[in-house]
Design an enzyme around this catalytic site. Sequence first.
Site, mmCIF file in Angstrom:
data_model
loop_
_atom_site.group_PDB
_atom_site.id
_atom_site.type_symbol
_atom_site.label_atom_id
_atom_site.label_comp_id
_atom_site.label_asym_id
_atom_site.label_seq_id
_atom_site.Cartn_x
_atom_site.Cartn_y
_atom_site.Cartn_z
ATOM 1 N N ASP A 55 -14.661 -46.632 7.205
ATOM 2 C CA ASP A 55 -14.819 -48.153 6.797
ATOM 3 C C ASP A 55 -16.438 -48.138 6.471
ATOM 4 O OD1 ASP A 55 -16.120 -48.355 9.360
ATOM 5 O OD2 ASP A 55 -14.187 -49.436 10.039
ATOM 6 N N SER A 56 -16.912 -49.193 5.903
ATOM 7 C CA SER A 56 -18.362 -49.394 5.571
ATOM 8 C C SER A 56 -19.000 -50.002 6.458
ATOM 9 C CB SER A 56 -18.465 -50.381 4.366
ATOM 10 O OG SER A 56 -17.640 -51.723 4.604
ATOM 11 N N GLY A 57 -18.769 -50.729 7.887
ATOM 12 C CA GLY A 57 -19.271 -51.304 8.627
ATOM 13 C C GLY A 57 -19.231 -52.880 8.539
ATOM 14 N N PHE A 62 -16.597 -54.924 8.597
ATOM 15 C CA PHE A 62 -16.073 -55.789 9.624
ATOM 16 C C PHE A 62 -16.618 -55.592 10.939
ATOM 17 C CE2 PHE A 62 -12.664 -55.736 13.077
ATOM 18 C CZ PHE A 62 -12.084 -57.117 12.639
ATOM 19 N N ASP A 101 -18.986 -54.763 2.219
ATOM 20 C CA ASP A 101 -18.552 -56.202 1.938
ATOM 21 C C ASP A 101 -18.828 -57.057 3.292
ATOM 22 O OD1 ASP A 101 -16.471 -55.195 3.392
ATOM 23 O OD2 ASP A 101 -14.841 -56.527 2.683
ATOM 24 N N GLN A 142 -11.660 -59.566 -1.540
ATOM 25 C CA GLN A 142 -11.626 -60.563 -0.512
ATOM 26 C C GLN A 142 -11.379 -62.100 -1.172
ATOM 27 O OE1 GLN A 142 -12.409 -60.480 2.490
ATOM 28 N NE2 GLN A 142 -13.318 -58.470 2.932
ATOM 29 N N ASP A 194 -4.184 -49.053 8.608
ATOM 30 C CA ASP A 194 -4.736 -48.376 9.618
ATOM 31 C C ASP A 194 -4.917 -49.537 10.955
ATOM 32 O OD1 ASP A 194 -7.823 -49.360 10.691
ATOM 33 O OD2 ASP A 194 -7.315 -49.927 8.524
ATOM 34 N N CYS A 231 13.289 -40.595 20.052
ATOM 35 C CA CYS A 231 11.862 -40.091 19.785
ATOM 36 C C CYS A 231 11.744 -38.728 19.940
ATOM 37 C CB CYS A 231 10.688 -40.906 20.486
ATOM 38 S SG CYS A 231 9.289 -40.195 19.916
ATOM 39 N N CYS A 278 8.825 -36.940 20.232
ATOM 40 C CA CYS A 278 7.348 -36.785 20.803
ATOM 41 C C CYS A 278 7.535 -35.827 22.076
ATOM 42 C CB CYS A 278 6.493 -38.055 20.882
ATOM 43 S SG CYS A 278 6.785 -38.841 22.387
ATOM 44 N N CYS A 332 8.417 -37.934 25.327
ATOM 45 C CA CYS A 332 9.638 -38.426 25.486
ATOM 46 C C CYS A 332 10.419 -37.117 25.487
ATOM 47 C CB CYS A 332 10.470 -38.995 23.860
ATOM 48 S SG CYS A 332 9.629 -40.778 23.940
#
Length: 379
Positions: free
Chosen positions: A89-91, A93, A143, A187, A264, A302, A304, A307
Amino acid sequence: MKYELVSTDGRARRGRLIFERGVVETPAFMPVGTYGTVKGMTPEEVAQTGAQILLGNTFHLWLRPGQEIMKLHGDLHDFMQWPGPILTDSGGFQVFSLGAMRKIKEEGVYFRNPINGSPVFLSPEKSMEIQYDLGSDIVMIFDECTPYPADWDYAKRSMEMSLRWAKRSRQRFDELGNQNALFGIIQGSVYEDLRDVSLKGLVEIGFDGYAVGGLAVGEPKEDMHRILEHVCPMIPQDKPRYLMGVGKPEDLVEGVRRGIDMFDCVMPTRNARNGHLFVTGGVVKIRNAQYKEDTTALDPECDCYTCRNYSRAYLHHLDRCNEILGARLNTIHNLRYYQRLMAALRQAIEEGKLERFAADFYGRRGRTVPPLGAADAAS
């Protein structure tokens, strides 16, 4: 990066992202590795859950350890020993999250370093330079994440500045000779007309993919669904669509039903550390006393490591004792749950049975399927 659309079911899309570092099957969920690590997990363990791409945080990695340390190793892949693709991400947020600690100007954002209080400046150009040094396979433009609630006038000003920053991000990205992918971020808050202007401007600039930003920031679910139903059909069909910061399992299902390809969220890992575990029928709060003598697997459906090997009673015991192993086993499970969910969604789209899958998904939770908008339902 190349995007291939394999099949559709209604608005839902089954595709793949092709990178030099590997292929990502979509719809895809990206575990969050804020500081160059998915908390408590080795890269091998994350890969074993089925994850094919990770998200890294430009803002935090810039502040610590910094660009120079990263470059000593090569890039973020070398630093954290993750061989697959990485989106950063760009920073934007994180700056939004600083609240009163930051001042947003046309040139960029001035704020205090949350680590030591020193003054810091982050701009579209600087964000592109940091992400270039990180070696990000997908770079996000810088942004402003418009807060919620925001009136129309504020949302318009914020969106227009994000568009200007998008142009600056594109220009600096190209000047650096970056050959990886650059995504634009749509946006406009909950206002459809502003989302239209944002998307039109971004398409004119030209990006390799388009993210829907400024959602999951407190708005009602109905507004999120409405914006997705409005925006997704207008995004170029040959480009991937990314819903940022989302979310709950139900949000993934609803995003996919409306045409989203990528997600994400910190939820599976953060909730795991707090004993909040996702299972086929809903949620298990493993610290509750009812699991003290429960010898069954956490989720019998599951596959995993957790489990296959441990009981609910053991996980309850670890949680009550604040053992690190408990957090790790919980995280392995939640990450695998999310990847199994995405695999099931992909299969349902391929088979043309997504709505049947959604009915079963909600039915196991004692709920009904949220309605699609008229256009989505018709498709």
